[in-house]
Design an enzyme around this catalytic site. Structure first.
Site, PDB file in Angstrom:
ATOM      1  N   ASP A 124      -2.994  20.641 -14.025  1.00  0.00           N
ATOM      2  CA  ASP A 124      -3.586  19.461 -14.648  1.00  0.00           C
ATOM      3  C   ASP A 124      -3.235  19.538 -16.136  1.00  0.00           C
ATOM      4  OD1 ASP A 124      -5.189  17.585 -15.917  1.00  0.00           O
ATOM      5  OD2 ASP A 124      -6.975  17.982 -14.697  1.00  0.00           O
ATOM      6  N   TYR A 173     -11.978  20.368 -15.106  1.00  0.00           N
ATOM      7  CA  TYR A 173     -12.536  19.027 -15.121  1.00  0.00           C
ATOM      8  C   TYR A 173     -13.650  18.944 -14.071  1.00  0.00           C
ATOM      9  CZ  TYR A 173     -13.003  14.035 -14.862  1.00  0.00           C
ATOM     10  OH  TYR A 173     -13.527  12.776 -14.861  1.00  0.00           O
ATOM     11  N   LYS A 207      -6.053   8.656 -19.397  1.00  0.00           N
ATOM     12  CA  LYS A 207      -6.232   9.267 -20.719  1.00  0.00           C
ATOM     13  C   LYS A 207      -5.008   8.983 -21.596  1.00  0.00           C
ATOM     14  CE  LYS A 207      -9.921  10.580 -18.605  1.00  0.00           C
ATOM     15  NZ  LYS A 207     -10.013  11.857 -17.894  1.00  0.00           N
ATOM     16  N   ARG A 232       0.834  -1.201   0.000  1.00  0.00           N
ATOM     17  CA  ARG A 232       0.000   0.000   0.000  1.00  0.00           C
ATOM     18  C   ARG A 232       0.875   1.259   0.000  1.00  0.00           C
ATOM     19  NH1 ARG A 232      -1.511   1.924   4.316  1.00  0.00           N
ATOM     20  NH2 ARG A 232      -2.366   0.101   5.362  1.00  0.00           N
TER      21      ARG A 232
HETATM   22  C1  LIG Z   1     -10.350  12.351 -16.656  1.00  0.00           C
HETATM   23  C2  LIG Z   1      -9.743  13.594 -16.133  1.00  0.00           C
HETATM   24  C3  LIG Z   1      -9.474  13.752 -14.773  1.00  0.00           C
HETATM   25  C4  LIG Z   1      -9.821  12.687 -13.744  1.00  0.00           C
HETATM   26  O1  LIG Z   1      -9.078  11.515 -13.947  1.00  0.00           O
HETATM   27  P1  LIG Z   1      -9.635  10.036 -13.584  1.00  0.00           P
HETATM   28  O2  LIG Z   1      -8.487   9.159 -13.988  1.00  0.00           O
HETATM   29  O3  LIG Z   1     -10.885   9.812 -14.369  1.00  0.00           O
HETATM   30  O4  LIG Z   1      -9.882  10.023 -12.121  1.00  0.00           O
HETATM   31  C5  LIG Z   1      -8.889  14.931 -14.363  1.00  0.00           C
HETATM   32  N1  LIG Z   1      -8.590  15.921 -15.236  1.00  0.00           N
HETATM   33  C6  LIG Z   1      -8.839  15.796 -16.551  1.00  0.00           C
HETATM   34  C7  LIG Z   1      -8.493  16.924 -17.470  1.00  0.00           C
HETATM   35  C8  LIG Z   1      -9.431  14.642 -17.046  1.00  0.00           C
HETATM   36  O5  LIG Z   1      -9.704  14.539 -18.352  1.00  0.00           O
END
Ligand SMILES: *Cc1c(COP(=O)(O)O)cnc(C)c1O
Length: 381
Positions: free
Chosen positions: A179, A106, A204, A54
């Site tokens: 992000d 997001y 992604k 963990r």
């Molecule tokens: C999908 C996404 C997230 C969240 O990620 P998860 O892996 O779905 O938890 C955060 N920021 C952006 C820009 C995203 O496209």
């Protein structure tokens, strides 16, 4: 004059998974380590250097090092999801901490900040994504511990000037976290522009095949805050499984090719659809008419990413009809995979959405550009 030793380029490092060879069999691909626990020596020490999975897992080592290298950071950590990675940053602040976040971001993270973290003591204010003046004014007024940015930002692909945001963060004593999911380290490297942290939904582009949920953080410095984030990950149990970590490295080996193909396809789609009589807007930072184009051209290199949005002149019903008529674009949420996806974003986000109801978000995959353009033109006809 001495020749500096040449370090391989990002494409090479990614393709070779940093070129690491695993002992003892000299494997070209690292193994998956599935053990949850590790043997102690008679003195109580852990000769293998690991205690319990963990906290971490040897399967994370290469993908974390590769991501840190691609971003120009000092360290990286994998998480169970992008949301888990983001939450770990905010959980590492103390109650009452002040945070600035972009108005357009997001939506699930925005929802978590507003509905979950705020009632538990986080103070969040929102700035206009593309307005450095708005960010500077709020930062001087609110004195935040953390500025969160997302660029290009879901789902209108507004662009925030990372270098300017970093300067504002330094001036007001805040950290800047970016992000960078939609850009990837192949196109944009926030740490080189002054950011302290970079967040990726590895679900992604980093993984790129719609078959892993994972997240990642990259840090500019191995400082105390990074140590607190590590505690948030292990204490909160926000770790990915070893199979996910292994698949993520496999996906990252083709990151450069996939991002280049997706960016080229998005540019081809945006160029062909701009000015279409059914569309009021084609939102893509690669188009010279996009409000963020100048800043994006300065801080992104090698493309503008695979994400774009279309707004239909005739409104919500037309947007939904168009999405339903697409054949090659699959109607599904998420982004950054080899297959192209389309979604009517406002209905996914629900009644609290800030997304225009006439907007359809497209994630361009790596298919042939002409097939994608034909599919879109037929659905618009
Ligand atoms: C999908 C996404 C997230 C969240 O990620 P998860 O892996 O779905 O938890 C955060 N920021 C952006 C820009 C995203 O496209």
């Amino acid at each position: 004059m001495e020749d500096k030793p040449k370090s391989p380029r990002r494409e090479t490092l990614a393709a070779q998974g940093l070129g690491r060879i695993a002992a003892p069999y000299r494997e070209i691909v690292p193994p998956i380590h599935v053990a949850t626990t590790y043997e102690r020596g008679p003195d109580g020490a852990y000769p293998g250097g690991r205690v319990y999975s963990r906290a971490d897992n040897p399967t994370y080592d290469t993908p974390e090092s590769l991501l840190a290298t691609l971003e120009g950071g000092r360290g990286a950590m994998l998480f169970a999801s992008g949301q888990a990675a983001s939450a770990a940053v905010f959980q590492s602040l103390l109650p009452g901490a002040v945070v600035l976040a972009p108005r357009n971001m997001y939506w699930a993270l925005r929802g978590w900040l507003v509905n979950f973290a705020s009632p538990r003591g986080l103070q969040v204010s929102f700035y206009e994504n593309a307005s450095v003046d708005d960010l500077a004014r709020l930062a001087r007024e609110r004195r935040p511990q953390l500025i969160w940015a997302e660029t290009p930002a879901n789902p209108t692909w507004e662009v925030t000037d990372i270098a300017q945001a970093a300067a504002i963060a330094r001036e007001t004593g805040a950290r800047l976290a970016v992000d960078s999911t939609s850009a990837t380290p192949m196109l944009q490297r926030p740490i080189e522009l002054g950011a302290h942290l970079v967040m990726h939904s590895a679900t992604k582009y980093l993984n790129g095949h719609s078959d892993v949920i994972a997240g990642a953080l990259v840090t500019a410095a191995e400082d105390d805050f990074w140590g607190t984030i590590r505690t948030a990950r292990s204490g909160g149990g926000a770790v990915p499984g070893p199979f996910e970590a292994w698949l993520l490295l496999r996906g990252m080996r083709t990151l450069a090719l996939r991002v280049a193909a997706s960016s080229a396809n998005a540019m081809a789609i945006a160029t062909r659809l701009e000015g279409h009589p059914q569309l009021s807007h084609v939102l893509y930072p690669g188009l010279p008419g996009h409000p963020g184009h100048t800043v994006a051209s300065r801080q992104m290199h090698g493309g503008f990413g695979g994400m774009l949005s279309l707004r239909l002149k005739e409104g919500e019903a037309a947007a939904r009809r168009f999405t339903n008529r697409l054949k090659l674009f699959k109607q599904a949420t998420s982004l950054g995979s080899v297959e192209s996806l389309a979604e009517h974003r406002a209905s996914v986000e629900g009644p609290a959405t800030l997304c225009p109801v006439d907007l359809v978000r497209l994630s361009a995959g790596i298919e042939h550009a002409d097939d994608l353009v034909d599919d879109l033109l037929e659905a618009l006809a």
